[in-house]
Design a protein around this motif. Structure first.
Motif, mmCIF file in Angstrom:
data_model
loop_
_atom_site.group_PDB
_atom_site.id
_atom_site.type_symbol
_atom_site.label_atom_id
_atom_site.label_comp_id
_atom_site.label_asym_id
_atom_site.label_seq_id
_atom_site.Cartn_x
_atom_site.Cartn_y
_atom_site.Cartn_z
ATOM 1 N N GLU A 167 6.811 6.068 -26.967
ATOM 2 C CA GLU A 167 7.729 5.054 -27.503
ATOM 3 C C GLU A 167 8.557 4.379 -26.405
ATOM 4 N N GLU A 168 8.298 4.741 -25.157
ATOM 5 C CA GLU A 168 9.064 4.176 -24.037
ATOM 6 C C GLU A 168 8.306 2.998 -23.417
ATOM 7 N N THR A 169 9.061 2.052 -22.849
ATOM 8 C CA THR A 169 8.461 0.827 -22.289
ATOM 9 C C THR A 169 8.863 0.645 -20.832
ATOM 10 N N LEU A 170 7.876 0.319 -20.015
ATOM 11 C CA LEU A 170 8.106 -0.014 -18.605
ATOM 12 C C LEU A 170 7.813 -1.500 -18.411
ATOM 13 N N GLU A 171 8.750 -2.208 -17.781
ATOM 14 C CA GLU A 171 8.547 -3.621 -17.449
ATOM 15 C C GLU A 171 7.809 -3.719 -16.122
ATOM 16 N N VAL A 172 7.021 -4.780 -15.963
ATOM 17 C CA VAL A 172 6.182 -4.959 -14.772
ATOM 18 C C VAL A 172 6.673 -6.153 -13.954
ATOM 19 N N TYR A 173 6.858 -5.924 -12.647
ATOM 20 C CA TYR A 173 7.274 -6.979 -11.717
ATOM 21 C C TYR A 173 6.274 -7.045 -10.561
ATOM 22 N N HIS A 174 5.921 -8.259 -10.153
ATOM 23 C CA HIS A 174 4.989 -8.462 -9.033
ATOM 24 C C HIS A 174 5.786 -8.504 -7.739
ATOM 25 N N CYS A 175 5.472 -7.586 -6.812
ATOM 26 C CA CYS A 175 6.188 -7.504 -5.538
ATOM 27 C C CYS A 175 5.188 -7.439 -4.390
ATOM 28 N N PRO A 176 4.546 -8.564 -4.059
ATOM 29 C CA PRO A 176 3.548 -8.550 -2.980
ATOM 30 C C PRO A 176 4.202 -8.407 -1.609
ATOM 31 N N GLY A 177 3.360 -8.099 -0.618
ATOM 32 C CA GLY A 177 3.823 -7.966 0.760
ATOM 33 C C GLY A 177 3.192 -6.758 1.421
ATOM 34 N N HIS A 178 3.308 -5.592 0.779
ATOM 35 C CA HIS A 178 2.589 -4.400 1.261
ATOM 36 C C HIS A 178 1.108 -4.575 0.938
ATOM 37 N N THR A 179 0.824 -4.961 -0.306
ATOM 38 C CA THR A 179 -0.499 -5.442 -0.713
ATOM 39 C C THR A 179 -0.271 -6.664 -1.601
ATOM 40 N N THR B 26 3.179 -3.618 6.617
ATOM 41 C CA THR B 26 2.526 -4.895 6.323
ATOM 42 C C THR B 26 1.386 -5.189 7.293
ATOM 43 N N ASP B 27 0.918 -4.131 7.981
ATOM 44 C CA ASP B 27 -0.133 -4.331 8.992
ATOM 45 C C ASP B 27 -1.532 -4.038 8.460
ATOM 46 N N PHE B 28 -1.662 -3.735 7.166
ATOM 47 C CA PHE B 28 -2.988 -3.570 6.569
ATOM 48 C C PHE B 28 -3.504 -4.932 6.099
ATOM 49 N N PRO B 29 -4.822 -5.062 5.873
ATOM 50 C CA PRO B 29 -5.355 -6.338 5.380
ATOM 51 C C PRO B 29 -4.653 -6.775 4.086
ATOM 52 N N GLY B 30 -4.170 -8.003 4.076
ATOM 53 C CA GLY B 30 -3.470 -8.528 2.901
ATOM 54 C C GLY B 30 -1.974 -8.310 2.936
ATOM 55 N N GLY B 31 -1.487 -7.605 3.966
ATOM 56 C CA GLY B 31 -0.041 -7.399 4.100
ATOM 57 C C GLY B 31 0.643 -8.634 4.661
ATOM 58 N N ASN B 32 1.924 -8.795 4.314
ATOM 59 C CA ASN B 32 2.675 -9.969 4.778
ATOM 60 C C ASN B 32 4.154 -9.601 4.798
ATOM 61 N N HIS B 33 4.724 -9.510 6.005
ATOM 62 C CA HIS B 33 6.105 -9.035 6.156
ATOM 63 C C HIS B 33 7.110 -9.950 5.456
ATOM 64 N N GLU B 34 6.952 -11.239 5.651
ATOM 65 C CA GLU B 34 7.881 -12.195 5.053
ATOM 66 C C GLU B 34 7.858 -12.104 3.523
ATOM 67 N N GLN B 35 6.648 -11.962 2.986
ATOM 68 C CA GLN B 35 6.463 -11.831 1.535
ATOM 69 C C GLN B 35 7.118 -10.546 1.021
ATOM 70 N N LEU B 36 6.984 -9.471 1.789
ATOM 71 C CA LEU B 36 7.563 -8.182 1.392
ATOM 72 C C LEU B 36 9.089 -8.275 1.316
ATOM 73 N N ILE B 37 9.707 -8.826 2.355
ATOM 74 C CA ILE B 37 11.172 -8.967 2.369
ATOM 75 C C ILE B 37 11.612 -9.846 1.199
ATOM 76 N N ASN B 38 10.861 -10.890 0.957
ATOM 77 C CA ASN B 38 11.126 -11.791 -0.171
ATOM 78 C C ASN B 38 11.075 -11.040 -1.507
ATOM 79 N N SER B 39 10.043 -10.198 -1.679
ATOM 80 C CA SER B 39 9.899 -9.403 -2.902
ATOM 81 C C SER B 39 11.105 -8.489 -3.113
#
Length: 210
Positions: free
Chosen positions: A122-134, A162-175
């Motif tokens: 009966e519990e609910t988790l909300e979903v947020y998109h936080c790219p940068g690590h992946t 953020t050094d794996f393929p698809g990582g992005n440091h600026e995007q991560l900080i933004n997230s």
């Protein structure tokens, strides 16, 4: 109420969370990175029914036990975002890269998108998109308990790589600055590795966010 315990798994000590609804005893595993039998034992010990697996992102230390758990239990897999499909498709290469034993592959039953919700009993988790690590990294929030499961976006005193393929440091900080921190200083978060913290403590003290 959403109950939880943290079960660090794999040599990377990845924080797998077992969460369950106190009203129904239905449970979910968030980021089951490995040690399938130990995770199933933790569920059995508490007389819970595993309802689903929830993944924040596609890295092996977070998803490694998923295929085996699906084979043994038949439960659906929610997440991560579809932009992480290449990580899940590449599990054999990931296992080689990180020196893990090969793991069974799997396909998520539902790719998560921002604004989705995932239920545990009966519990609910909300979903947020936080790219940068992946690129398809998702974060989960239980509003009532001011509790978040952030995968490898934010740590106690650190941030995700953020050094794996698809990582992005600026995007991560933004997230972190524009998606996570505005949710509230009072939110306790479970990171993918290491001890818990609050968004408020990280906003004030995390050297990567200054």
């Amino acid at each position: 109420m959403l109950n939880r315990i943290t079960l660090p798994v794999t040599p990377f000590m990845q924080n797998c969370s077992l969460v369950w609804c106190s009203a129904t005893n239905k449970a979910a595993l968030i980021d089951p990175g490995g040690e399938t039998d130990r995770l199933l034992e933790a569920i059995d010990e508490r007389h819970l029914t595993l309802e689903r697996i929830i993944l924040t992102h596609g890295h092996l230390d977070h998803v490694g036990a998923t295929g085996e758990l699906v084979e043994k239990t038949g439960v659906p897999v929610d997440g991560p975002g579809e932009a992480d499909a290449y990580w899940i498709d590449g599990l054999p290469q990931q296992a080689q890269m990180f020196g893990f034993d090969p793991v069974p592959g799997f396909t998520p039953d539902r790719w998560l998108t921002p604004g989705d919700t995932v239920t545990v009993g009966e519990e609910t988790l909300e979903v947020y998109h936080c790219p940068g690590h992946t690129p398809g990294h998702m974060v989960l929030l239980h509003q009532g308990q001011r509790l978040s499961f952030v995968g490898d976006v934010l740590f106690n005193g650190g941030i995700g790589r953020t050094d794996f393929p698809g990582g992005n440091h600026e995007q991560l900080i933004n997230s972190i600055k524009h998606t996570l921190l505005p949710l509230g200083d009072d939110i306790t978060f479970v990171p993918g590795h290491g001890p818990e913290s609050t968004f408020g403590a990280e906003r004030l003290n995390n050297p990567f966010l200054r």
